[in-house]
Design an enzyme around this catalytic site. Structure first.
Site, PDB file in Angstrom:
ATOM      1  CD  GLU A 123      38.442  55.768  47.820  1.00 45.13           C
ATOM      2  OE1 GLU A 123      37.361  55.332  48.264  1.00 45.13           O
ATOM      3  OE2 GLU A 123      38.720  55.736  46.606  1.00 45.13           O
TER       4      GLU A 123
ATOM      5  CD  GLU B  80      41.779  52.518  45.792  1.00 44.80           C
ATOM      6  OE1 GLU B  80      40.677  52.531  45.213  1.00 44.80           O
ATOM      7  OE2 GLU B  80      41.896  52.462  47.028  1.00 44.80           O
TER       8      GLU B  80
HETATM    9  C1  BG6 Z   1      37.902  52.797  46.126  1.00 47.47           C
HETATM   10  C2  BG6 Z   1      38.233  51.988  47.345  1.00 47.47           C
HETATM   11  O1  BG6 Z   1      36.806  53.559  46.428  1.00 47.47           O
HETATM   12  O2  BG6 Z   1      37.486  52.169  44.982  1.00 47.47           O
HETATM   13  C3  BG6 Z   1      38.401  50.502  47.108  1.00 47.47           C
HETATM   14  O3  BG6 Z   1      39.337  52.496  48.030  1.00 47.47           O
HETATM   15  C4  BG6 Z   1      37.395  50.058  46.083  1.00 47.47           C
HETATM   16  O4  BG6 Z   1      38.281  49.849  48.329  1.00 47.47           O
HETATM   17  C5  BG6 Z   1      37.660  50.793  44.776  1.00 47.47           C
HETATM   18  O5  BG6 Z   1      37.357  48.689  45.891  1.00 47.47           O
HETATM   19  C6  BG6 Z   1      36.753  50.388  43.630  1.00 47.47           C
HETATM   20  O6  BG6 Z   1      35.416  50.457  44.024  1.00 47.47           O
HETATM   21  P1  BG6 Z   1      34.451  49.217  43.907  1.00 47.47           P
HETATM   22  O7  BG6 Z   1      33.214  49.579  44.594  1.00 47.47           O
HETATM   23  O8  BG6 Z   1      34.281  49.005  42.445  1.00 47.47           O
HETATM   24  O9  BG6 Z   1      35.160  48.082  44.534  1.00 47.47           O
END
Ligand code: BG6
Length: 485
Positions: free
Chosen positions: A176, A377
């Protein structure tokens, strides 16, 4: 086409600092992520300058993947994973970043993880830097704000690219990377910590340092791509973008323009550099409005041109709306801000659920670049309840994922080339923004709680069996029953 292409890389994703634990074992140094305490929804993580004996640092133990990786990868294999995206923690390899000789025990740990994946025919997809870097580099020269970070990163990247040659094919440089476009990215993404910063959501922001830091990451990434291809011509290296999709709240041209601007600046400033090899036409205005004068050398420009990525990868969780009415524009309540979309439901953490947005953005990105895409993701972070018999009925997670997979299927029919899908937090882990365990994403539940208690025992959620069937049928059977959850 009803299913997905042959060889589609179904899998899951994690990050070292959020799951490994073992933060001070076997010669490992301290990373920036490990200086953050726990937090919760609307209670930001604190950034400490030293380790405070009475504070809780959830990343220090994570879910103890460091000692459970065999069991965890066996469960990924049971689900039929074709691919596992994980990250290497820089501080296991170079504890402060400045050493000349890498830490063999750190290299060995990742070699073991890779071998364990290969044993089951799981393709490793490795992120070189996922929201961590040696804290020593932050203390010494404010992280990526300083050009010396480039050389240290390239040394680290070269070490692992050479060591794992022949075992790994897919790499991502910075997770990211466009998080550095936002003040929140200062410490998290760039290791920049100004005096006065106390928590992750309210950081002292010096745009000059932040944009210069981002530029240094682009140069480091491009050098890494070039080096990777020299080490092994079969290596495929991708960028990784947090795709933040904005819609105009209304057809008021002011809203439309604001959404256009946010989409362009937040999403394409970084990927244009990494995919096309030079800054986009709108960059000078961004610099001007932020009072930034970038130091870009001729050599930098040449490096960027020569180090373009092989594929595009991204995260996608939600969409937001843009409104030129400032009151409406801050209504959504999630960390990105923006206006609430009346057509969408939101999670308990105020992330608006928008599967159609995935199809929209996949088409936009493919139309712009025409290179293969990996969705590395996506997922639903929420609380899970363990029933008396130990089962976990996470039908809500199945619904979320099913709808996003359907959207991906439509994008494939549209003609977008997608290589793989690795939903986030395939095993429960510490959440990034809030540093909590309560916000769970996994197919696999981990008994680890926010107060630090728990047995670390792993168990299969309902979604585990569902995803196993999705993979077994290569996405043809998405289990259509309605899960009220
Ligand atoms: C992304 C990141 O922003 O979202 C992860 O690459 C992160 O590291 C994921 O865990 C989900 O966000 P969060 O804050 O719910 O863990």
């Amino acid at each position: 086409m009803n299913g997905f292409p042959e060889g589609f890389l179904w899998g899951g994703a994690t990050a070292a600092n959020q799951c490994e634990g073992g933060w001070d074992l076997d010669g490992k140094g301290v990373s920036c992520a490990e200086m953050c305490t726990n937090g919760a929804h609307k209670k930001p993580k604190r950034i400490t300058r030293t380790i405070e004996p009475d504070a809780l640092y959830p990343t220090h133990d994570g879910i103890d993947f460091y000692h459970h990786y065999k069991e965890d990868i066996a469960m990924f294999a049971e689900m039929g994973f074709k691919c596992y995206r994980f990250s290497i923690n820089w501080t296991r390899i170079y504890p402060t970043g400045f050493e000349e000789i890498p830490n063999e025990k750190g290299l060995q740990f990742y070699e073991n993880v890779i071998d364990e994946c290969l044993k089951y025919g799981i393709e490793p997809l490795i992120t070189l830097s996922h929201y961590e870097m040696p804290f020593a580099m932050c203390r010494e020269f404010n992280g990526w704000a300083d050009r010396r970070a480039i050389e240290l990163f390239v040394k680290y990247a070269g070490t692992v690219l050479r060591r794992f040659k022949g075992k790994v094919k897919y790499w991502l440089t910075f997770n990211e990377i466009n998080c550095g476009m936002l003040p929140m990215g200062n410490f998290m993404s760039l290791g920049i910590l100004h005096p006065g910063t106390e928590d992750i959501l309210h950081q002292v922001d010096v745009p000059q340092d932040r944009f210069q830091g981002l530029h240094h990451q682009f140069v480091a990434s491009a050098l890494t791509v070039r080096m990777a291809h020299e080490i092994d011509p079969d290596y495929k290296v991708g960028c990784m973008i947090a795709y933040m999709l904005s819609y105009p709240l209304t057809c008021d041209p002011g809203d439309v323009e604001l959404a256009r601007e946010r989409n362009t600046v937040n999403n394409y400033y970084c990927s244009d550099v990494m995919v096309r090899g030079s800054y986009p036409y709108f960059a000078p205005r961004v610099w001007k409005e932020n009072g930034v004068e970038l130091n870009i050398t001729d050599e930098d420009r040449e490096i960027l041109r020569a180090g373009t990525v092989d594929f595009y990868s991204h995260s996608y969780y939600m969409s937001i709306c843009a409104s030129c009415d400032p009151e409406k524009d801050k209504a959504s309540g999630n960390i990105l801000g923006g206006a609430r979309n009346p057509y969408l439901k939101a999670t308990a953490w105020d992330w608006q659920i928008d599967p159609m947005g995935l199809r929209i953005m996949l088409n936009e990105v493919y139309g712009r670049y025409g290179i293969p895409i990996m969705v590395v993701e996506n997922g639903l972070g929420t609380q899970d309840t363990v029933n008396e018999d130990g089962s976990i009925d996470d039908g809500y997670r199945i619904d979320y994922l099913r709808d996003h997979i359907k959207a991906m299927k439509e994008a494939l029919k549209d003609g977008v080339e997608i290589w793989g899908y690795t939903p986030w937090g395939c095993i429960d882990l510490v959440s990034n923004a809030d540093g909590e365990m309560a916000k769970r994403y996994g197919f696999i539940y981990v008994d680890k709680q926010d107060d630090g208690t728990g047995s670390y025992a792993r168990s299969r959620k309902k979604s585990f069996y569902w995803y196993k069937n999705v993979i077994a049928t290569n996405g043809r059977d998405l289990g259509e029953e309605v899960n009220a959850g």
